[in-house]
Design an enzyme around this catalytic site. Structure first.
Site, PDB file in Angstrom:
ATOM      1  N   GLY A  21       0.797  -1.202   0.000  1.00 28.71           N
ATOM      2  CA  GLY A  21       0.000   0.000   0.000  1.00 28.71           C
ATOM      3  C   GLY A  21       0.835   1.259   0.000  1.00 28.71           C
ATOM      4  N   SER A  22       0.259   2.347  -0.476  1.00 29.47           N
ATOM      5  CA  SER A  22       0.921   3.647  -0.394  1.00 29.47           C
ATOM      6  C   SER A  22       0.956   4.115   1.057  1.00 29.47           C
ATOM      7  CB  SER A  22       0.173   4.676  -1.238  1.00 29.47           C
ATOM      8  OG  SER A  22       0.196   4.321  -2.600  1.00 29.47           O
ATOM      9  N   GLY A  23       1.728   5.167   1.280  1.00 27.16           N
ATOM     10  CA  GLY A  23       1.821   5.741   2.611  1.00 27.16           C
ATOM     11  C   GLY A  23       3.071   5.359   3.364  1.00 27.16           C
ATOM     12  N   HIS A  24       3.976   4.588   2.706  1.00 23.08           N
ATOM     13  CA  HIS A  24       5.155   4.085   3.405  1.00 23.08           C
ATOM     14  C   HIS A  24       6.482   4.502   2.757  1.00 23.08           C
ATOM     15  CE1 HIS A  24       2.570   1.657   5.888  1.00 23.08           C
ATOM     16  NE2 HIS A  24       2.074   1.007   4.849  1.00 23.08           N
ATOM     17  N   HIS A  28       0.658   0.173  10.427  1.00 18.52           N
ATOM     18  CA  HIS A  28      -0.678   0.640  10.053  1.00 18.52           C
ATOM     19  C   HIS A  28      -1.508   0.984  11.289  1.00 18.52           C
ATOM     20  CE1 HIS A  28       0.545  -2.217   6.791  1.00 18.52           C
ATOM     21  NE2 HIS A  28       0.305  -1.130   6.089  1.00 18.52           N
ATOM     22  N   ASP A  57      -2.141  -8.747   0.435  1.00 18.45           N
ATOM     23  CA  ASP A  57      -0.995  -8.825  -0.458  1.00 18.45           C
ATOM     24  C   ASP A  57      -0.716 -10.268  -0.854  1.00 18.45           C
ATOM     25  OD1 ASP A  57      -0.911  -6.149   0.092  1.00 18.45           O
ATOM     26  OD2 ASP A  57       1.003  -6.175   1.131  1.00 18.45           O
TER      27      ASP A  57
END
Length: 331
Positions: A53-56, A218, A109
């Protein structure tokens, strides 16, 4: 919470546009534009694909480059990539000798990459999968296969990427990736939450004087929540937990990653590293290629993680081999 964005729904796509504009070595690809690949695909070697996921950032897409990843699929913030993006990333990573899929141990994932691998096996693309499982707070040692993959996965990226560049076959690259995962342990600590662009409130809530040990990237629950402690005391507990979970076959050399989860400044990371380096020396451990900085973040989450990768001669040689991506250069 204020954010410098245009619209929540365009957050990821505009970020990817900016990332590739700033770093021409990266190309945005795939039908939905949710794959980042190397501008000059490497042929004749084992490919390495990842995703998440994005955000990392810099994880995942930031580690596409020579001696590291060949392609990476990316999902919405804190959401794994879909099957199509995973399939495209594997296909784009293929240089004719098969592809290692290397990503964190998260259910969505795993499901989507597994489906993608099944589809591509029918096209004649051989694949192997290795999961990052370095978060010691997420499961006991007897159930290490259930652990989350967090910052320590960058060591697996580095080792597997160097192995692939040397011309190793798919089985050997997968072996090295699994060896790096088995040699690495991570624990994190959170001080304040991030806010996902589409969410109306923070992911979790911590008091101004509180800290949570073992929280996931998360916002997954940690081990304990208590009043904020001095930095040295926090590092001591983190290292005590990592030392108690050391791999059975270990040497006297380690690499350490002191990682910002997003909002923690470098000054504070170096205060943490100062204490960690002293503790490692007291334990008779020599430090190789220390890493300090934002290597795996959680948007603007305040906090840090510490990873230890226990090295032998083979892993040390791969860790120090040349690599070049927008956020990490070796050699």
């Amino acid at each position: 919470m204020k954010k410098l964005i245009n619209a929540p729904e365009s957050y990821v796509d505009e970020m990817l546009d900016g990332l590739t504009a700033a770093h021409p070595s990266l190309v945005r690809d795939g039908a939905a534009g949710r794959v980042i690949r190397r501008r000059e695909p490497a042929k004749g070697k084992v490919g390495i694909a990842s995703g998440g996921g994005s955000g990392h950032l810099p994880l995942f897409t930031g580690y596409v480059g020579g001696g590291l990843l060949d392609a990476c699929s990316i999902g919405n913030v804190f959401e794994g990539p879909n099957v199509d993006s995973c399939t495209e990333a594997i296909r784009l990573a293929d240089g004719g000798r098969g592809v290692l899929c290397l990503y964190g141990n998260y259910g969505g994932d795993r499901m989507n990459f597994d489906m993608a691998c099944e589809l591509l096996e029918m096209e004649g693309i051989a694949t192997r999968t290795v999961l990052g499982t370095d978060d010691v707070a997420s499961a006991v040692p007897a159930e290490a296969h259930k652990r989350r993959g967090v910052a320590g996965i960058v060591y697996a990226y580095k080792a597997a990427g160097a192995c692939a560049e040397r011309g190793a076959d798919l089985e050997e690259v997968a072996r090295i990736a699994a060896k790096a995962v088995a040699a690495t342990r991570t624990i994190g600590v959170a001080l304040a939450s991030c806010r996902v662009p589409t969410a109306a409130k923070p992911t979790f809530t911590l008091g101004d004087d509180e800290i949570e040990m073992g929280m996931g990237i998360h916002g997954e629950p940690g081990i304990w929540r208590d009043k904020l402690k001095p930095a040295d005391a926090v590092v001591d507990e983190m290292l005590d937990r990592l030392f108690a979970d050391r791999p059975p076959h270990r040497g006297e050399r380690v690499s350490i990653l002191v990682n910002s989860l997003g909002a923690t400044p470098l000054e504070e990371l170096f205060i943490l590293y100062r204490r960690a380096a002293a503790r490692l020396a007291d334990a008779g451990l020599s430090v190789v290629s220390p890493l300090v900085g934002p290597y795996v973040t959680s948007m603007e989450m305040a906090g840090a993680s510490i990873s230890l990768c226990h090295l032998d001669e083979e892993l040390e040689g791969l860790l120090t081999a040349p690599a070049d991506c927008p956020f990490w250069r070796v050699g």
